[in-house]
Each structure stands twice: as structure tokens, then as C-alpha cells.
Design a protein around this motif. Sequence first.
Motif, PDB file in Angstrom:
ATOM      1  N   PHE A   4       0.840  -1.194   0.000  1.00  0.00           N
ATOM      2  CA  PHE A   4       0.000   0.000   0.000  1.00  0.00           C
ATOM      3  C   PHE A   4       0.880   1.252   0.000  1.00  0.00           C
ATOM      4  CE2 PHE A   4      -2.847  -3.216   1.726  1.00  0.00           C
ATOM      5  CZ  PHE A   4      -4.017  -2.955   1.023  1.00  0.00           C
ATOM      6  N   GLN A   5       0.331   2.343  -0.520  1.00  0.00           N
ATOM      7  CA  GLN A   5       1.088   3.589  -0.624  1.00  0.00           C
ATOM      8  C   GLN A   5       1.188   4.282   0.727  1.00  0.00           C
ATOM      9  OE1 GLN A   5      -0.795   6.597  -3.006  1.00  0.00           O
ATOM     10  NE2 GLN A   5       1.003   7.925  -3.058  1.00  0.00           N
ATOM     11  N   ASN A   6       2.394   4.727   1.068  1.00  0.00           N
ATOM     12  CA  ASN A   6       2.614   5.525   2.272  1.00  0.00           C
ATOM     13  C   ASN A   6       3.004   6.926   1.819  1.00  0.00           C
ATOM     14  OD1 ASN A   6       3.078   6.227   5.049  1.00  0.00           O
ATOM     15  ND2 ASN A   6       5.263   5.997   4.657  1.00  0.00           N
ATOM     16  N   ARG A   7       2.106   7.862   1.950  1.00  0.00           N
ATOM     17  CA  ARG A   7       2.326   9.226   1.468  1.00  0.00           C
ATOM     18  C   ARG A   7       3.003  10.060   2.546  1.00  0.00           C
ATOM     19  NH1 ARG A   7      -2.677  12.492  -1.323  1.00  0.00           N
ATOM     20  NH2 ARG A   7      -1.472  14.068  -2.467  1.00  0.00           N
ATOM     21  N   ILE A   8       4.066  10.753   2.193  1.00  0.00           N
ATOM     22  CA  ILE A   8       4.798  11.598   3.140  1.00  0.00           C
ATOM     23  C   ILE A   8       4.204  13.003   3.134  1.00  0.00           C
ATOM     24  CG2 ILE A   8       7.026  12.526   3.822  1.00  0.00           C
ATOM     25  CD1 ILE A   8       6.814   9.507   4.059  1.00  0.00           C
ATOM     26  N   VAL A   9       3.847  13.495   4.328  1.00  0.00           N
ATOM     27  CA  VAL A   9       3.248  14.823   4.462  1.00  0.00           C
ATOM     28  C   VAL A   9       3.873  15.549   5.658  1.00  0.00           C
ATOM     29  CG1 VAL A   9       1.053  14.143   3.411  1.00  0.00           C
ATOM     30  CG2 VAL A   9       1.379  13.910   5.888  1.00  0.00           C
ATOM     31  N   GLN A  10       3.518  16.824   5.788  1.00  0.00           N
ATOM     32  CA  GLN A  10       3.946  17.632   6.925  1.00  0.00           C
ATOM     33  C   GLN A  10       2.721  18.105   7.687  1.00  0.00           C
ATOM     34  OE1 GLN A  10       6.387  20.884   5.608  1.00  0.00           O
ATOM     35  NE2 GLN A  10       7.665  19.593   4.288  1.00  0.00           N
ATOM     36  N   PRO A  11       2.901  18.529   8.958  1.00  0.00           N
ATOM     37  CA  PRO A  11       1.756  19.075   9.698  1.00  0.00           C
ATOM     38  C   PRO A  11       1.165  20.265   8.960  1.00  0.00           C
ATOM     39  CG  PRO A  11       3.594  18.651  11.174  1.00  0.00           C
ATOM     40  CD  PRO A  11       4.119  18.481   9.787  1.00  0.00           C
ATOM     41  N   GLY A  12      -0.157  20.363   8.963  1.00  0.00           N
ATOM     42  CA  GLY A  12      -0.837  21.454   8.281  1.00  0.00           C
ATOM     43  C   GLY A  12      -0.988  22.692   9.142  1.00  0.00           C
ATOM     44  N   PRO A  13      -1.544  23.751   8.588  1.00  0.00           N
ATOM     45  CA  PRO A  13      -1.702  25.010   9.322  1.00  0.00           C
ATOM     46  C   PRO A  13      -2.772  24.929  10.412  1.00  0.00           C
ATOM     47  CG  PRO A  13      -2.754  25.172   7.176  1.00  0.00           C
ATOM     48  CD  PRO A  13      -2.008  23.866   7.186  1.00  0.00           C
ATOM     49  N   LYS A  14      -3.691  24.002  10.284  1.00  0.00           N
ATOM     50  CA  LYS A  14      -4.754  23.825  11.270  1.00  0.00           C
ATOM     51  C   LYS A  14      -4.753  22.390  11.773  1.00  0.00           C
ATOM     52  CE  LYS A  14      -7.843  27.274   9.188  1.00  0.00           C
ATOM     53  NZ  LYS A  14      -9.201  27.504   8.608  1.00  0.00           N
ATOM     54  N   GLN A  15      -5.424  22.186  12.895  1.00  0.00           N
ATOM     55  CA  GLN A  15      -5.535  20.843  13.451  1.00  0.00           C
ATOM     56  C   GLN A  15      -6.249  19.923  12.452  1.00  0.00           C
ATOM     57  OE1 GLN A  15      -7.655  20.654  17.159  1.00  0.00           O
ATOM     58  NE2 GLN A  15      -6.737  18.707  17.745  1.00  0.00           N
ATOM     59  N   LYS A  16      -5.773  18.696  12.355  1.00  0.00           N
ATOM     60  CA  LYS A  16      -6.328  17.683  11.454  1.00  0.00           C
ATOM     61  C   LYS A  16      -6.171  18.072   9.985  1.00  0.00           C
ATOM     62  CE  LYS A  16      -9.626  15.717  14.734  1.00  0.00           C
ATOM     63  NZ  LYS A  16     -11.026  15.316  14.983  1.00  0.00           N
ATOM     64  N   THR A  17      -5.078  18.772   9.676  1.00  0.00           N
ATOM     65  CA  THR A  17      -4.726  19.051   8.280  1.00  0.00           C
ATOM     66  C   THR A  17      -3.260  18.717   8.086  1.00  0.00           C
ATOM     67  OG1 THR A  17      -4.079  21.365   8.658  1.00  0.00           O
ATOM     68  CG2 THR A  17      -6.416  20.918   8.113  1.00  0.00           C
ATOM     69  N   VAL A  18      -2.891  18.448   6.829  1.00  0.00           N
ATOM     70  CA  VAL A  18      -1.502  18.151   6.492  1.00  0.00           C
ATOM     71  C   VAL A  18      -1.149  18.887   5.205  1.00  0.00           C
ATOM     72  CG1 VAL A  18      -1.579  15.872   7.589  1.00  0.00           C
ATOM     73  CG2 VAL A  18      -2.118  16.093   5.153  1.00  0.00           C
ATOM     74  N   ILE A  19       0.152  18.923   4.903  1.00  0.00           N
ATOM     75  CA  ILE A  19       0.639  19.546   3.667  1.00  0.00           C
ATOM     76  C   ILE A  19       1.412  18.491   2.889  1.00  0.00           C
ATOM     77  CG2 ILE A  19       2.052  21.375   2.668  1.00  0.00           C
ATOM     78  CD1 ILE A  19       1.657  22.961   5.242  1.00  0.00           C
TER      79      ILE A  19
END
Length: 240
Positions: free
Chosen positions: A3-18
Motif C-alpha cells: 500500500f502507498q505511504n504518502r509523506i506529508v507535513q503538519p498542516g496550518p490547522k488541526q487535522k490538516t496536512v501539507i
Amino acid sequence: MPFQNRIVQPGPKQKTVIDTNGNVLTPPQEWVFLKAGDGPLTRSVKSRCITWQVQVKKGKRTISKGIWAEKGHVEAAKQELERKRSTPEYERQRAAQLKRKERKHAEYVEDFYQATLDFLAFHPAHRQTAERLAKSVTDLATPVGSGTVARTTRIPIHKRVEAAVIAWLRHQTTGYDQMHIIRKKGSRREVRRMLAQKSQLMLSRYRTGETLDNPCPLQQALETEHRLSRLKEEKKKQQD
């Protein structure tokens, strides 16, 4: 097919990512966040479904904060792992693994201490100071999870030792922690380079057996540390 493991960063708001393209994303409603810390559980979830792995940069290191994944798969992985960990066989394996880790860590601490003594190479007249400094640096740098350069395996141990000693001297003998350093690119690095040169000069004087100034910053730092350690021990005894 994995399965795909997507790399992200913490987003500007809670429960969001970049994501890697700079897009702000919100995980699907049925997803939950699994904090980092339980490697087997994280690997099990990754093997079951698509995940978003939240990472942050800390200096030169990349640190995983955890993964977003579908709640059903996370719960299933937890239940399977709990069943496995409740067996007597797992307990025996876990106990043996912990003993191996403790033995390996103890060996590393001993090796690091000796390598520190070798790096210091103080004149015999300053042997006691070398032993005290080596122990202090080793105690600070080698604990598991400390995040210090001593815990990395990317550079040889003699380089780890040198970096750990210079860092100890920077914080304990130079007033670095109270310095006001201008917010300009490269300024902090330049200050550290300058302080490292001063620390190396002080070490060279101990190596040649010179009579040092009284009080010497290194001796003062070691004595302060000794007093604080004794106070901590006395306070602990009183609490017990």
C-alpha cells in the motif's frame, strides 16, 4: 502489492496536512491519527492500507510524528498485536530482547567513555579532570532517546566524541546559553565555531600539562555539576 505511504507535513490547522506539492489536505473523516512510538503497530497498519506519514524536520534530522490511516485498519492492527503480545512466548522474547539492548547499551557507554578519554588525552597531571569530564560528557550524551550526536551511527565514534565534548564545553564553560545572537543566517554557526576554537585551546593546555588559570572555567563547571548532583541526591533521599 504494498500500500502507498504518502509523506506529508503538519498542516496550518488541526487535522490538516501539507503534501510534497504544498497542498493543504484534510484526512478522510473515517481516518484517525496514530502517534509514532510503537514501531510494530505502525508497520502493521502500513501493511494493511494507504497511510499518510507526518514528518517534520529538526535540524538535519527527519522525525516521524505518526500516521493517518483508516480507523478500522488501525483497530484491527491493535487487536492483532495485543493478542500476540499477551502470549508467554512473546513475553520471553521481549525479556530476552530487552536484556540484549541493555547489554549493548552498557557496552556502548563504556566504549564512548574510553573514546572520550582517548580524545581528551590530558597530561597525567590532569588525569582526574579528564576522568571527571569524560564521565560527565558520557552521562549526558549516551542515554537512549537523548537525541544527541552520540546516538547517531552515521559518523565514527571519535567524531561523535569530539562533537559531544565541544558541545558540553560550549554549554558549560562559555556562557553560550545566555548569549544574545543576532538573527542572521550563519551567525549562530559562526559563534559556535569561535567558541569551539576557544574550547580546543583550553583542551590543548590540559594536554600539555600547563598550569591553568585559577579558577579555570572547566574546573568551575565540573564543581558546579558535582554540587548540583549532590543536592539532587540529598533531595531524593529526603523524599524517600
